[in-house]
Design an enzyme around this catalytic site. Structure first.
Site, PDB file in Angstrom:
ATOM      1  N   ASP A  38      44.325  42.209  36.967  1.00 28.06           N
ATOM      2  CA  ASP A  38      43.098  42.145  38.089  1.00 28.06           C
ATOM      3  C   ASP A  38      42.649  43.348  39.002  1.00 28.06           C
ATOM      4  O   ASP A  38      44.230  43.699  39.545  1.00 28.06           O
ATOM      5  CB  ASP A  38      43.527  40.907  38.814  1.00 28.06           C
ATOM      6  CG  ASP A  38      43.097  40.079  39.920  1.00 28.06           C
ATOM      7  OD1 ASP A  38      41.754  41.319  39.819  1.00 28.06           O
ATOM      8  OD2 ASP A  38      42.811  39.251  39.818  1.00 28.06           O
ATOM      9  N   ASP A  39      42.011  43.953  39.016  1.00 26.06           N
ATOM     10  CA  ASP A  39      41.690  45.021  39.569  1.00 26.06           C
ATOM     11  C   ASP A  39      42.294  46.363  39.711  1.00 26.06           C
ATOM     12  O   ASP A  39      42.589  47.647  39.996  1.00 26.06           O
ATOM     13  CB  ASP A  39      42.152  44.664  41.067  1.00 26.06           C
ATOM     14  CG  ASP A  39      40.869  44.284  41.470  1.00 26.06           C
ATOM     15  OD1 ASP A  39      40.339  43.298  40.789  1.00 26.06           O
ATOM     16  OD2 ASP A  39      41.093  43.574  43.193  1.00 26.06           O
ATOM     17  N   CYS A  78      35.652  39.123  39.500  1.00 25.73           N
ATOM     18  CA  CYS A  78      36.960  38.280  39.073  1.00 25.73           C
ATOM     19  C   CYS A  78      36.185  36.942  38.019  1.00 25.73           C
ATOM     20  O   CYS A  78      36.708  37.172  37.349  1.00 25.73           O
ATOM     21  CB  CYS A  78      37.724  37.945  40.323  1.00 25.73           C
ATOM     22  SG  CYS A  78      38.750  39.279  40.979  1.00 25.73           S
ATOM     23  N   ARG A  82      36.271  37.915  33.871  1.00 24.38           N
ATOM     24  CA  ARG A  82      36.667  36.468  33.073  1.00 24.38           C
ATOM     25  C   ARG A  82      36.300  35.340  32.448  1.00 24.38           C
ATOM     26  O   ARG A  82      36.495  34.747  31.004  1.00 24.38           O
ATOM     27  CB  ARG A  82      37.987  35.217  33.694  1.00 24.38           C
ATOM     28  CG  ARG A  82      38.540  36.438  35.166  1.00 24.38           C
ATOM     29  CD  ARG A  82      39.635  35.658  35.874  1.00 24.38           C
ATOM     30  NE  ARG A  82      39.917  37.151  37.210  1.00 24.38           N
ATOM     31  CZ  ARG A  82      40.986  36.978  36.560  1.00 24.38           C
ATOM     32  NH1 ARG A  82      41.902  36.897  35.453  1.00 24.38           N
ATOM     33  NH2 ARG A  82      41.627  38.689  37.314  1.00 24.38           N
ATOM     34  N   LYS A 131      46.558  34.411  36.595  1.00 27.04           N
ATOM     35  CA  LYS A 131      45.535  33.720  37.106  1.00 27.04           C
ATOM     36  C   LYS A 131      44.197  33.261  36.489  1.00 27.04           C
ATOM     37  O   LYS A 131      43.473  33.910  35.441  1.00 27.04           O
ATOM     38  CB  LYS A 131      44.939  35.019  37.954  1.00 27.04           C
ATOM     39  CG  LYS A 131      43.330  34.133  38.865  1.00 27.04           C
ATOM     40  CD  LYS A 131      43.322  36.255  39.407  1.00 27.04           C
ATOM     41  CE  LYS A 131      41.780  36.341  40.018  1.00 27.04           C
ATOM     42  NZ  LYS A 131      41.331  37.366  40.805  1.00 27.04           N
ATOM     43  N   HIS A 133      40.762  31.575  37.540  1.00 32.13           N
ATOM     44  CA  HIS A 133      39.345  31.527  38.041  1.00 32.13           C
ATOM     45  C   HIS A 133      38.496  31.079  37.658  1.00 32.13           C
ATOM     46  O   HIS A 133      37.146  32.078  37.554  1.00 32.13           O
ATOM     47  CB  HIS A 133      39.789  33.789  39.161  1.00 32.13           C
ATOM     48  CG  HIS A 133      39.101  33.691  39.925  1.00 32.13           C
ATOM     49  ND1 HIS A 133      39.383  34.649  41.158  1.00 32.13           N
ATOM     50  CD2 HIS A 133      38.697  32.371  41.531  1.00 32.13           C
ATOM     51  CE1 HIS A 133      38.301  34.362  41.750  1.00 32.13           C
ATOM     52  NE2 HIS A 133      38.056  33.305  41.932  1.00 32.13           N
ATOM     53  N   SER A 156      41.780  33.556  42.660  1.00 33.32           N
ATOM     54  CA  SER A 156      42.735  34.697  44.210  1.00 33.32           C
ATOM     55  C   SER A 156      43.733  35.046  44.635  1.00 33.32           C
ATOM     56  O   SER A 156      43.096  33.693  45.793  1.00 33.32           O
ATOM     57  CB  SER A 156      41.676  36.368  44.102  1.00 33.32           C
ATOM     58  OG  SER A 156      40.875  36.476  42.859  1.00 33.32           O
ATOM     59  N   HIS A 225      45.317  42.644  42.550  1.00 31.24           N
ATOM     60  CA  HIS A 225      44.987  42.368  43.164  1.00 31.24           C
ATOM     61  C   HIS A 225      44.983  42.557  44.442  1.00 31.24           C
ATOM     62  O   HIS A 225      46.219  42.153  45.032  1.00 31.24           O
ATOM     63  CB  HIS A 225      44.297  41.261  42.861  1.00 31.24           C
ATOM     64  CG  HIS A 225      43.238  40.585  43.864  1.00 31.24           C
ATOM     65  ND1 HIS A 225      42.801  40.647  45.353  1.00 31.24           N
ATOM     66  CD2 HIS A 225      42.061  40.160  43.213  1.00 31.24           C
ATOM     67  CE1 HIS A 225      42.166  40.336  45.280  1.00 31.24           C
ATOM     68  NE2 HIS A 225      41.317  40.171  44.324  1.00 31.24           N
ATOM     69  N   ASP A 277      40.513  43.365  34.113  1.00 33.40           N
ATOM     70  CA  ASP A 277      38.971  42.675  34.544  1.00 33.40           C
ATOM     71  C   ASP A 277      38.053  43.494  35.028  1.00 33.40           C
ATOM     72  O   ASP A 277      36.537  43.385  35.059  1.00 33.40           O
ATOM     73  CB  ASP A 277      38.620  40.786  35.065  1.00 33.40           C
ATOM     74  CG  ASP A 277      39.470  41.832  37.327  1.00 33.40           C
ATOM     75  OD1 ASP A 277      40.183  42.344  37.568  1.00 33.40           O
ATOM     76  OD2 ASP A 277      39.511  40.587  38.099  1.00 33.40           O
ATOM     77  N   ASN A 278      37.894  44.411  36.143  1.00 35.70           N
ATOM     78  CA  ASN A 278      36.535  45.149  37.099  1.00 35.70           C
ATOM     79  C   ASN A 278      38.183  46.374  37.209  1.00 35.70           C
ATOM     80  O   ASN A 278      39.255  46.377  37.506  1.00 35.70           O
ATOM     81  CB  ASN A 278      36.504  44.571  38.006  1.00 35.70           C
ATOM     82  CG  ASN A 278      37.361  43.955  38.971  1.00 35.70           C
ATOM     83  OD1 ASN A 278      37.049  42.516  38.910  1.00 35.70           O
ATOM     84  ND2 ASN A 278      38.102  44.611  40.249  1.00 35.70           N
ATOM     85  N   LYS A 298      35.467  48.452  42.293  1.00 35.97           N
ATOM     86  CA  LYS A 298      35.161  47.207  42.168  1.00 35.97           C
ATOM     87  C   LYS A 298      33.729  46.386  43.046  1.00 35.97           C
ATOM     88  O   LYS A 298      33.533  46.960  43.818  1.00 35.97           O
ATOM     89  CB  LYS A 298      36.532  46.583  42.961  1.00 35.97           C
ATOM     90  CG  LYS A 298      36.306  44.839  42.780  1.00 35.97           C
ATOM     91  CD  LYS A 298      37.468  44.068  43.413  1.00 35.97           C
ATOM     92  CE  LYS A 298      37.030  42.387  43.559  1.00 35.97           C
ATOM     93  NZ  LYS A 298      38.746  41.972  43.810  1.00 35.97           N
TER      94      LYS A 298
END
Length: 479
Positions: A38-39, A78, A82, A131, A133, A156, A225, A277-278, A298
């Protein structure tokens, strides 16, 4: 008679033996392990230039596998990212945008077919630890989307009352989810420091439990994240502060899972995929990662928001020590896994393309020639063909010109910056700094045609155009 019977048995045995010699044993279906961080920024691994900490397990994975340098998240946020990963579709095709909040009644429509559902039909055990989401109401949770097991957080972990943004003070408490049921509450950063080790423990347990059958293990780690938290074992270990500590622990997690694959004799029959994811949430300053020299991060459709560090490893199948510069995206993972596992493709239209031959080392293959950069609800902000990227005039987030935050407090990141129409050549200008639109009218015209076809198919909010082939997200109860 006895002699005739014996002769008949011998002849029958010879025929069976001959037939068996000519029959190849059925190939064993590969296990799939998919890490989705994540991130994570493009420059956040030591193999991609990170400083102040090292990621030895991921560096080793890159040495033993292939690193993809032009691998795009489907959208730089996010939930949308996904949804795209698990369905093989641009997220606007399946009606998912942004980052779904705790009170959002929306979720991934159960009618959509996920990677987990497709491989489960092939006899795979399926587990997700991390996660989700994609909707926190029970009808949208992983057990209703093809997964046998789920342990993790529903959205998140900054969507809780302790977030520094005032409006989030009204958010409900955040709980672990075990299967379909809420578990322990995550009350503070000390509780959040259990995220990476607890997820790792459950993932390792899943491998042990399913070692005698093929499995799909999805590990979407909630970190790095914000808010950042590392366990006592890693706290204070890096020169980069808490962000480096978190990355060292995530690298440890990858190492533990890879170690278990070897311990169970599964290493050579397992494809391991690592991506994000980003890009980084840059206005968090020292609590954010690095886009590795790419523009923005992001929440933007520039390369810093969507180009992700990606490694794939499968001993004897995926070439070791290789770098592949071909354009690919997270939406291409579903059709690739389907081909490798013998699963059928979803019944509804998808946007991903399989890249099995390229994965195995055939550089003559170019599975993906174009890519669409969408953001917000359904705004086509850019299109790409080969190394050319046409950015359309649009309002968007920018991190440039604002001082980043410090110690977990966010700095400013205006959402209404007006980006002009521009053309970039990503080979010569990967940082998207030199607009060559006026010099290349024929390229602009070619990319405009791709954009028009995309608008017909998927729509474009910027031009107030509805797409012909969008599907609806799932709608739950208002909360």
């Amino acid at each position: 008679m006895r002699g005739v019977v014996c002769l008949g048995l011998l002849l029958a045995g010879a025929v069976i033996t001959t037939a068996m010699k000519g029959t190849k044993p059925e190939a064993k279906k590969p296990n799939i392990v998919l890490f989705f961080i994540d991130d994570l920024g493009y420059g956040d691994l030591s193999v991609t230039g990170a400083l102040g900490y090292t990621t030895p397990n991921l560096d080793k994975m890159a040495k033993e596998g292939t690193r993809f340098t032009n691998f795009m998240a489907a959208q730089a946020v996010c939930s949308a990212s996904r949804a795209a990963l698990l369905t093989g579709c641009y997220p606007n095709r399946v009606g998912i945008s942004g980052a779904l909040g705790p009170k959002d009644p929306t979720g991934l429509n159960p009618k959509e077919e996920t990677i987990a559902e497709l491989v489960k039909a092939q006899g795979y055990a399926t587990g997700i630890f991390g996660k989700w989401h994609l909707g926190n109401q029970e009808e949208f949770l992983p057990l209703q989307q093809g997964f046998d097991e789920y342990y993790g957080v529903p959205y998140s972990h900054d969507m809780w009352p302790l977030h520094p943004w005032q409006e989030r003070a009204q958010y409900p408490p955040l709980h672990w989810i075990d299967g379909n049921k809420p578990g322990k509450e995550i009350k503070n950063l000390e509780d959040a420091s259990e995220l990476t080790p607890a997820i790792t423990e459950r993932a390792v347990s899943f491998i042990r439990k399913n070692k005698n059958k093929p499995f799909f293990l999805y590990v979407p780690h909630p970190l790095p994240h914000v808010p950042l938290a590392a366990s006592a074992k890693f706290r204070g270990k890096s020169e980069r502060g808490i962000f480096g500590d978190v990355l060292m622990e995530l690298d440890w997690s990858v190492g533990e899972i890879m170690k278990e694959l070897k311990a169970q004799g599964l290493d050579e029959n397992t494809l391991v995929i690592f991506t994000s994811d980003n890009g980084p949430w840059l206005n968090y300053g020292d609590h954010a990662g690095s886009a590795g020299g790419f523009r923005e991060g992001k929440g933007t459709s520039f390369e810093g928001g969507q180009r992700e560090p990606t490694i794939m490893r499968w001993p004897g199948v995926v070439p070791a020590g290789r770098i592949c510069n071909k354009l690919l995206s997270a939406i291409d993972i579903l059709p690739t896994i389907a081909k490798l596992t013998g699963a059928r493709l979803p019944k509804e239209k998808i946007d991903g393309v399989e890249f099995v031959d390229l994965l195995k080392g055939d550089e003559t293959k170019t599975p993906r020639e174009t890519f669409l950069y969408y953001y917000r609800k359904n705004s086509l902000e850019a299109v790409r063909k080969g190394d050319w990227k046409l950015v359309f005039a649009h309002p968007g987030r920018t991190y440039e010109g604002s001082l980043p935050g410090k110690n977990g407090q966010p700095g400013s990141a205006p959402e209404d910056h007006q980006y002009p129409k521009a053309l970039y050549h990503l080979t010569r200008d990967p940082a998207e700094r030199y607009d060559v639109l006026e010099q290349n009218p024929e390229i602009v015209a070619e990319l405009e045609k791709i954009a028009e076809a995309a608008r017909e198919d998927l729509g474009d909010d910027l031009q107030q155009k509805a797409g012909k082939n969008n599907r609806e997200a799932g709608k739950g109860q208002k909360m």
